[in-house]
Design an enzyme around this catalytic site. Structure first.
Site, mmCIF file in Angstrom:
data_model
loop_
_atom_site.group_PDB
_atom_site.id
_atom_site.type_symbol
_atom_site.label_atom_id
_atom_site.label_comp_id
_atom_site.label_asym_id
_atom_site.label_seq_id
_atom_site.Cartn_x
_atom_site.Cartn_y
_atom_site.Cartn_z
ATOM 1 N N TYR A 116 -14.312 59.482 15.889
ATOM 2 C CA TYR A 116 -14.541 58.633 17.053
ATOM 3 C C TYR A 116 -15.860 57.890 16.939
ATOM 4 C CZ TYR A 116 -15.346 57.148 21.825
ATOM 5 O OH TYR A 116 -15.596 56.387 22.930
ATOM 6 N N TRP A 118 -18.092 53.817 17.865
ATOM 7 C CA TRP A 118 -18.071 52.365 18.090
ATOM 8 C C TRP A 118 -18.186 51.545 16.815
ATOM 9 C CZ3 TRP A 118 -19.019 48.727 22.381
ATOM 10 C CH2 TRP A 118 -18.470 49.192 23.578
HETATM 11 N N1 LIG Z 1 -26.974 48.731 26.976
HETATM 12 C C1 LIG Z 1 -25.879 49.486 26.800
HETATM 13 N N2 LIG Z 1 -24.743 49.156 27.457
HETATM 14 C C2 LIG Z 1 -23.615 49.913 27.286
HETATM 15 C C3 LIG Z 1 -23.599 51.026 26.417
HETATM 16 C C4 LIG Z 1 -24.831 51.365 25.748
HETATM 17 O O1 LIG Z 1 -24.896 52.347 24.991
HETATM 18 N N3 LIG Z 1 -25.918 50.580 25.965
HETATM 19 N N4 LIG Z 1 -22.439 51.752 26.242
HETATM 20 C C5 LIG Z 1 -21.173 51.116 26.588
HETATM 21 C C6 LIG Z 1 -20.120 52.124 26.747
HETATM 22 S S1 LIG Z 1 -19.509 52.867 25.361
HETATM 23 C C7 LIG Z 1 -19.581 52.454 27.931
HETATM 24 S S2 LIG Z 1 -18.302 53.584 28.010
HETATM 25 C C8 LIG Z 1 -20.051 51.852 29.180
HETATM 26 C C9 LIG Z 1 -20.221 52.927 30.249
HETATM 27 O O2 LIG Z 1 -20.406 52.353 31.471
HETATM 28 P P1 LIG Z 1 -20.844 53.288 32.689
HETATM 29 O O3 LIG Z 1 -20.104 54.540 32.671
HETATM 30 O O4 LIG Z 1 -20.785 52.457 33.904
HETATM 31 O O5 LIG Z 1 -22.365 53.520 32.277
HETATM 32 P P2 LIG Z 1 -23.482 54.570 32.636
HETATM 33 O O6 LIG Z 1 -24.763 53.844 32.446
HETATM 34 O O7 LIG Z 1 -23.322 55.825 31.879
HETATM 35 O O8 LIG Z 1 -23.233 54.935 34.145
HETATM 36 C C10 LIG Z 1 -23.369 53.986 35.192
HETATM 37 C C11 LIG Z 1 -24.166 54.582 36.308
HETATM 38 O O9 LIG Z 1 -23.446 55.635 36.944
HETATM 39 C C12 LIG Z 1 -24.419 56.357 37.698
HETATM 40 N N5 LIG Z 1 -23.973 57.736 37.964
HETATM 41 C C13 LIG Z 1 -24.132 58.828 37.201
HETATM 42 N N6 LIG Z 1 -23.608 59.918 37.809
HETATM 43 C C14 LIG Z 1 -23.108 59.473 38.979
HETATM 44 C C15 LIG Z 1 -22.420 60.103 40.057
HETATM 45 O O10 LIG Z 1 -22.140 61.296 40.057
HETATM 46 N N7 LIG Z 1 -22.035 59.317 41.078
HETATM 47 C C16 LIG Z 1 -22.295 57.992 41.131
HETATM 48 N N8 LIG Z 1 -21.863 57.298 42.173
HETATM 49 N N9 LIG Z 1 -22.960 57.377 40.153
HETATM 50 C C17 LIG Z 1 -23.343 58.102 39.077
HETATM 51 C C18 LIG Z 1 -25.668 56.367 36.862
HETATM 52 O O11 LIG Z 1 -26.780 56.148 37.687
HETATM 53 C C19 LIG Z 1 -25.419 55.276 35.841
HETATM 54 O O12 LIG Z 1 -26.492 54.357 35.692
HETATM 55 O O13 LIG Z 1 -21.309 51.223 28.973
HETATM 56 C C20 LIG Z 1 -21.281 50.308 27.873
HETATM 57 N N10 LIG Z 1 -22.492 49.531 27.939
HETATM 58 N N1 LIG Z 2 -24.793 62.595 27.564
HETATM 59 C C1 LIG Z 2 -23.966 61.584 27.370
HETATM 60 N N2 LIG Z 2 -23.314 61.476 26.195
HETATM 61 C C2 LIG Z 2 -22.467 60.447 25.983
HETATM 62 C C3 LIG Z 2 -22.266 59.473 26.984
HETATM 63 C C4 LIG Z 2 -22.954 59.615 28.214
HETATM 64 O O1 LIG Z 2 -22.807 58.796 29.130
HETATM 65 N N3 LIG Z 2 -23.807 60.675 28.361
HETATM 66 N N4 LIG Z 2 -21.415 58.431 26.751
HETATM 67 C C5 LIG Z 2 -20.347 58.641 25.776
HETATM 68 C C6 LIG Z 2 -19.704 57.385 25.437
HETATM 69 S S1 LIG Z 2 -19.098 56.481 26.742
HETATM 70 C C7 LIG Z 2 -19.515 56.964 24.161
HETATM 71 S S2 LIG Z 2 -18.505 55.604 23.878
HETATM 72 C C8 LIG Z 2 -20.067 57.683 23.019
HETATM 73 C C9 LIG Z 2 -20.572 56.748 21.912
HETATM 74 O O2 LIG Z 2 -20.724 57.430 20.734
HETATM 75 P P1 LIG Z 2 -20.631 56.718 19.313
HETATM 76 O O3 LIG Z 2 -19.715 55.541 19.380
HETATM 77 O O4 LIG Z 2 -20.326 57.744 18.300
HETATM 78 O O5 LIG Z 2 -22.122 56.203 19.144
HETATM 79 P P2 LIG Z 2 -22.745 55.101 18.175
HETATM 80 O O6 LIG Z 2 -24.189 55.369 18.141
HETATM 81 O O7 LIG Z 2 -22.322 53.736 18.631
HETATM 82 O O8 LIG Z 2 -22.107 55.446 16.764
HETATM 83 C C10 LIG Z 2 -21.678 54.480 15.868
HETATM 84 C C11 LIG Z 2 -22.069 54.905 14.463
HETATM 85 O O9 LIG Z 2 -21.455 53.992 13.545
HETATM 86 C C12 LIG Z 2 -22.423 53.590 12.579
HETATM 87 N N5 LIG Z 2 -21.978 52.283 12.065
HETATM 88 C C13 LIG Z 2 -22.196 51.048 12.558
HETATM 89 N N6 LIG Z 2 -21.579 50.131 11.796
HETATM 90 C C14 LIG Z 2 -20.948 50.791 10.794
HETATM 91 C C15 LIG Z 2 -20.115 50.386 9.710
HETATM 92 O O10 LIG Z 2 -19.816 49.219 9.515
HETATM 93 N N7 LIG Z 2 -19.635 51.374 8.908
HETATM 94 C C16 LIG Z 2 -19.920 52.693 9.093
HETATM 95 N N8 LIG Z 2 -19.401 53.570 8.263
HETATM 96 N N9 LIG Z 2 -20.717 53.098 10.107
HETATM 97 C C17 LIG Z 2 -21.193 52.159 10.962
HETATM 98 C C18 LIG Z 2 -23.723 53.578 13.337
HETATM 99 O O11 LIG Z 2 -24.836 53.630 12.459
HETATM 100 C C19 LIG Z 2 -23.570 54.839 14.200
HETATM 101 O O12 LIG Z 2 -23.972 55.981 13.506
HETATM 102 O O13 LIG Z 2 -21.134 58.523 23.475
HETATM 103 C C20 LIG Z 2 -20.744 59.403 24.529
HETATM 104 N N10 LIG Z 2 -21.818 60.353 24.793
HETATM 105 MO MO LIG Z 3 -18.070 54.531 25.920
#
Ligand SMILES: Nc1nc2c(c(=O)[nH]1)N[C@H]1C(S)=C(S)[C@@H](COP(=O)(O)OP(=O)(O)OC[C@H]3O[C@@H](n4cnc5c(=O)[nH]c(N)nc54)[C@H](O)[C@@H]3O)O[C@H]1N2
Ligand SMILES: Nc1nc2c(c(=O)[nH]1)N[C@H]1C(S)=C(S)[C@@H](COP(=O)(O)OP(=O)(O)OC[C@H]3O[C@@H](n4cnc5c(=O)[nH]c(N)nc54)[C@H](O)[C@@H]3O)O[C@H]1N2
Ligand SMILES: [Mo]
Length: 765
Positions: A116, A118
């Site tokens: 899994y 991104w």
């Molecule tokens: N800059 C940046 N943007 C991203 C990402 C990133 O890594 N960096 N990741 C991307 C990915 S993979 C995803 S899935 C999306 C996720 O998108 P979201 O799930 O919307 O992102 P988060 O920032 O984890 O959470 C949004 C807000 O929910 C609030 N929150 C936490 N717990 C609770 C709760 O119990 N109740 C309520 N009402 N609010 C709560 C927190 O304050 C948090 O800032 O974001 C994407 N966008």
């Molecule tokens: N505590 C907490 N944990 C969370 C979350 C949270 O809200 N709270 N959010 C969760 C969510 S929504 C998500 S989506 C996950 C995200 O978790 P991941 O998607 O696993 O996080 P990334 O850091 O985006 O990992 C991408 C990896 O791919 C590598 N990469 C980039 N380009 C390439 C390429 O071309 N080839 C190869 N081989 N590698 C490459 C990068 O260096 C990096 O190591 O985290 C989850 N974990």
């Molecule tokens: Mo995500």
């Protein structure tokens, strides 16, 4: 073989990424800058974080093998031992030999490549697609299903609305919000920081402008979140700082208030939903004697009861959009807030009306709420996987620790395979998984771990065989994105760093070793594949009256913009207009407030209609630790990607990840701004740099995810909050991750300051 870089003399170089389009500046073959794309009205500062690390000391420049593994100490020393450089020939032979051994001794299900993550933008060089395609050529692998983003919704919402992803990609667009919505109620806010990201790329960041236009058009906002900053100050939102993980109770309280004031839309409920009677009986407390009233909710959410009553009435008076952040699913019983929110929206009867109803994840990514309807963009064909074994994605540690163990998922029981070899490409489990100290223990179980990555993050450091991947800037590709009007090329702008190869070429080399190169490549070069993907996409776009230029013109201009439709998207409009002609894909064809299917599964942790269930860890329960940790998405990077870059590192405090804390909690602990602190609970501890701010609720602390895991025993020196978060499924239904239901405490760090080693790379001998 080295690819000669063609200078695109007639146009500027272009690249695309999950954080947007940039114009690379290259001087004497080295990347010197990533400049904003001319069409982007709000470019993300994340991109330039790449410039100093693309060929910096954290770069993996040649294949490497862990010394202990080479010497036969397979299961000990991962993450601690030095690495040995090997040639590609040696690496290919080692990997091929291991795959051969594992599949002949144990079967292909003993290979786990759920892998899994991104990875990077680019239709062809998608790391997981390449890896899975290759493994399917040699008999398949155990896969993973669903995401870390919103697994609970991916499983429950199809039972309730017939589809989840279909709803997200057809979210009522921002244009419709500005035109017709008058009240935007955002559970979890609409965090601007997250709008920087769009999977596969984006040409124009529109979230900020969309919120501004909505405000200017008279939309009122309510931010229901422990964090004030989850809605930008300019929109002047009312802030309801509820107790984290209590949203379902608030939604039930609102529903009860609507019902008791007869403000619910009985007509819509009868024509468009099933099961309201059972649900209303639950709201009344007919069986358990507990009415889920505003008073009841106020107690659980720790909000003034009058605020809940007022909000319910405001919602009924207005054209109301109920927006639910994806974070709500990443909590214990994360199925419930989504089901409850849909029920609440059904009671208001505005689903399918312009500017009203429900939306999942406005502000999670730039793509949510765009005005383009998705069109079918081709993906790299992965072939057929003959292995049927799978895990819900966040059950990885469980799988490794319980081979042959039984798990529940969406109404069925399954068995964990006995995995001997793990291969990760394009993801970072030492970023994304919960309870990392336990993951580290689970990581000692398999015999071999292979990782493709371009930088020495914790995942690469915990592998046995490390295969160095190129970054997007070292290979040509195309970015085609289904919702985004901007489609771009991704130029190769520098030569591969060191001996790095694209994931395609890595797999091709091993395929050759194993005699399946022809099956893997089908005789096509990367450019042939890209052209093929483009042409198929162009044909399917044409069938939907969307015109795309031919390949040659695309390459010549580097980008184009698709015409945006004049009409806004309104989610579930057709269903609303005629639920008989346009039924949902649920058993009843209607919104299932009560689902017989789910009820028949007999899960106490996910019964047949939305219910309030106490989370595993929250501030309303019997509390072991006094602070609720919100570990949300970072503003300076995408997950762990570019944590080592200048943009992310400039934002650290005391050289560690930032922990934000309310002034009263800081005063109670005698803590000061900028101080180094230790955040801890029974699972582990991490260091953090303290920022004191009244912008979050008392009793709540917040730490973004993404700091590279840097273990010293149970302590992460760098500030990765996943050493603290619990590793448990949301419920037997979806088994999603629950990172956001987590309690901790915080104290000043008194000992000698341990140096951060996360960015040093391993010892190489
Ligand atoms: N800059 C940046 N943007 C991203 C990402 C990133 O890594 N960096 N990741 C991307 C990915 S993979 C995803 S899935 C999306 C996720 O998108 P979201 O799930 O919307 O992102 P988060 O920032 O984890 O959470 C949004 C807000 O929910 C609030 N929150 C936490 N717990 C609770 C709760 O119990 N109740 C309520 N009402 N609010 C709560 C927190 O304050 C948090 O800032 O974001 C994407 N966008
Ligand atoms: N505590 C907490 N944990 C969370 C979350 C949270 O809200 N709270 N959010 C969760 C969510 S929504 C998500 S989506 C996950 C995200 O978790 P991941 O998607 O696993 O996080 P990334 O850091 O985006 O990992 C991408 C990896 O791919 C590598 N990469 C980039 N380009 C390439 C390429 O071309 N080839 C190869 N081989 N590698 C490459 C990068 O260096 C990096 O190591 O985290 C989850 N974990
Ligand atoms: Mo995500």
């Amino acid at each position: 073989m080295r690819v000669k870089i063609v200078n695109k003399a007639d146009r500027p170089l272009l690249t695309n990424s999950h954080w947007g389009v940039y114009q690379p500046e290259v001087v004497e073959g080295r990347l010197r800058g990533l400049h904003p794309f001319s069409e982007d009205i709000d470019p993300s500062p994340i991109g330039p974080g790449m410039v100093d690390v693309i060929d910096g000391p954290t770069r993996i420049t040649c294949p490497m093998v862990r010394q202990g593994w080479l010497e036969g100490r397979r299961k000990t020393g991962r993450g601690d031992e030095p690495f040995v450089r090997v040639s590609w020939e040696e690496a290919n032979a080692l990997v091929a030999q291991e795959l051969e051994r594992v599949r002949s001794d144990f079967g292909n299900q003993a290979i786990f490549a759920g892998s899994y993550g991104w990875a990077s933008a680019g239709r062809f060089h998608h790391a997981q697609s390449q890896l899975k395609r290759f493994l399917n050529c040699i008999g398949g692998f155990t896969k993973s299903v669903n995401t870390y983003s919103y697994a609970a919704a991916e499983v429950v919402v199809p039972h309730v609305l017939g589809s989840f992803m279909g709803m997200v990609s057809n979210t009522t667009s921002w244009g419709s919000i500005a035109q017709d919505c008058t009240l935007f109620v955002a559970f979890g806010g609409v965090a601007l920081k997250n709008g920087q990201i769009s999977p596969g790329g984006t040409g124009r960041h529109i979230l900020q402008a969309s919120l501004r236009s909505a405000k200017a058009a008279g939309v009122d906002f309510v931010n229901i979140s422990p964090l004030r900053g989850d809605l930008m100050e300019e929109v002047g939102a009312d802030w309801l700082a509820l107790r984290p993980s209590s949203d379902t109770a608030l939604m039930l309280g609102l529903a009860h208030e609507l019902m008791s004031q007869n403000l619910h839309d009985q007509e819509f409920l009868s024509t468009h939903s099933v099961g309201f009677d059972t649900f209303s009986s639950y709201l009344n407390g007919d069986e358990d004697g507990i009415p889920k009233s505003a008073e009841w909710a106020a107690e659980i959410c720790d909000l003034p009861v009058q605020d809940i009553r007022d909000l319910a009435r405001r919602m009924a008076r207005n054209r109301t959009m109920i927006a639910v952040a994806w974070s709500l699913t990443r909590q214990d019983h994360g199925e419930q807030p989504y089901w409850a929110a849909i029920t609440l929206a059904a009671m208001l009867g505005q689903i399918g009306l312009p500017g009203g109803g429900i939306g999942f994840g406005y502000g999670a990514e730039n793509k949510v709420g765009l005005s383009m309807r998705p069109f079918p963009v081709a993906t790299m064909p992965q072939g057929v996987n003959p292995v049927s074994e799978f895990i819900p994605v966040a059950r990885i540690a469980d799988m490794l620790q319980n081979p042959e163990g039984v798990f529940d998922y969406n109404g069925k029981q399954h068995i964990y395979p006995d995995v001997r070899l793990v291969w990760w490409a394009g993801g970072n489990p030492f970023h994304h998984h919960q309870d990392l100290n336990n993951l580290r223990a689970a990581w000692a179980r398999p015999e071999t771990i292979i990782v493709n990555d371009w930088c020495w993050n914790a995942n690469a450091r915990h592998a046995d065989i490390v295969l160095p991947a190129t970054t997007t800037l070292e290979r040509a590709d195309i970015a085609l994105t289904p919702n985004d009007p901007y489609q771009t090329v991704m130029d190769q702008v520098i030569e591969p760093v060191g001996d790095a190869k694209s994931d395609h070429d890595i797999c091709k080399g091993i395929a050759a070793q194993m005699g399946v190169e022809e099956a893997f490549t089908e005789g096509k070069s990367p450019e042939d594949w890209q052209r093929w993907l483009y042409d198929i996409t162009r044909q399917s776009a044409a069938r939907e009256q969307i015109e795309m230029p031919d390949w040659a013109s695309f390459q010549e201009t580097g980008w184009f913009k698709l015409a945006e439709p004049a009409e806004p998207i309104i989610m579930m409009q057709a269903f609303r207009a005629d639920p008989v002609v346009n039924p949902l894909k649920t058993p009843s064809g209607k919104i299932e407030i009560f689902s017989e299917t789910i009820a028949a599964f007999g899960y106490a942790d996910c019964p047949g209609h939305p219910v309030w269930l106490e989370p595993l860890e929250w501030l309303g329960g019997t509390v072991d630790y006094p602070l609720h940790l919100v570990s949300n998405q970072p503003s300076t990077k995408l997950h762990s990607q570019l944590d080592h870059g200048s943009v992310s590192r400039a934002a650290k405090v005391a050289g560690r990840e930032v922990l934000s804390m309310n002034p009263e909690d800081a005063a109670d602990r005698g803590l000061e701004n900028g101080q180094l602190v230790r955040v801890f609970n029974g699972r582990g501890a991490c260091l953090a740099g303290l920022t004191i701010t009244a912008a979050l609720r008392k009793g709540v602390v917040q730490m973004p995810t993404g700091a590279w895991y840097d273990p010293d025993g149970g302590l992460c020196r760098n500030g990765n909050p996943n050493v603290l978060t619990p590793d448990k499924g949301t419920s037997r239904l979806a088994q999603g991750p629950i990172a956001l239901s987590c309690l901790v405490d915080v104290v000043a760090w008194q000992d000698e300051l341990p140096a951060v080693r996360a960015y040093d790379g391993p010892v190489i001998c």
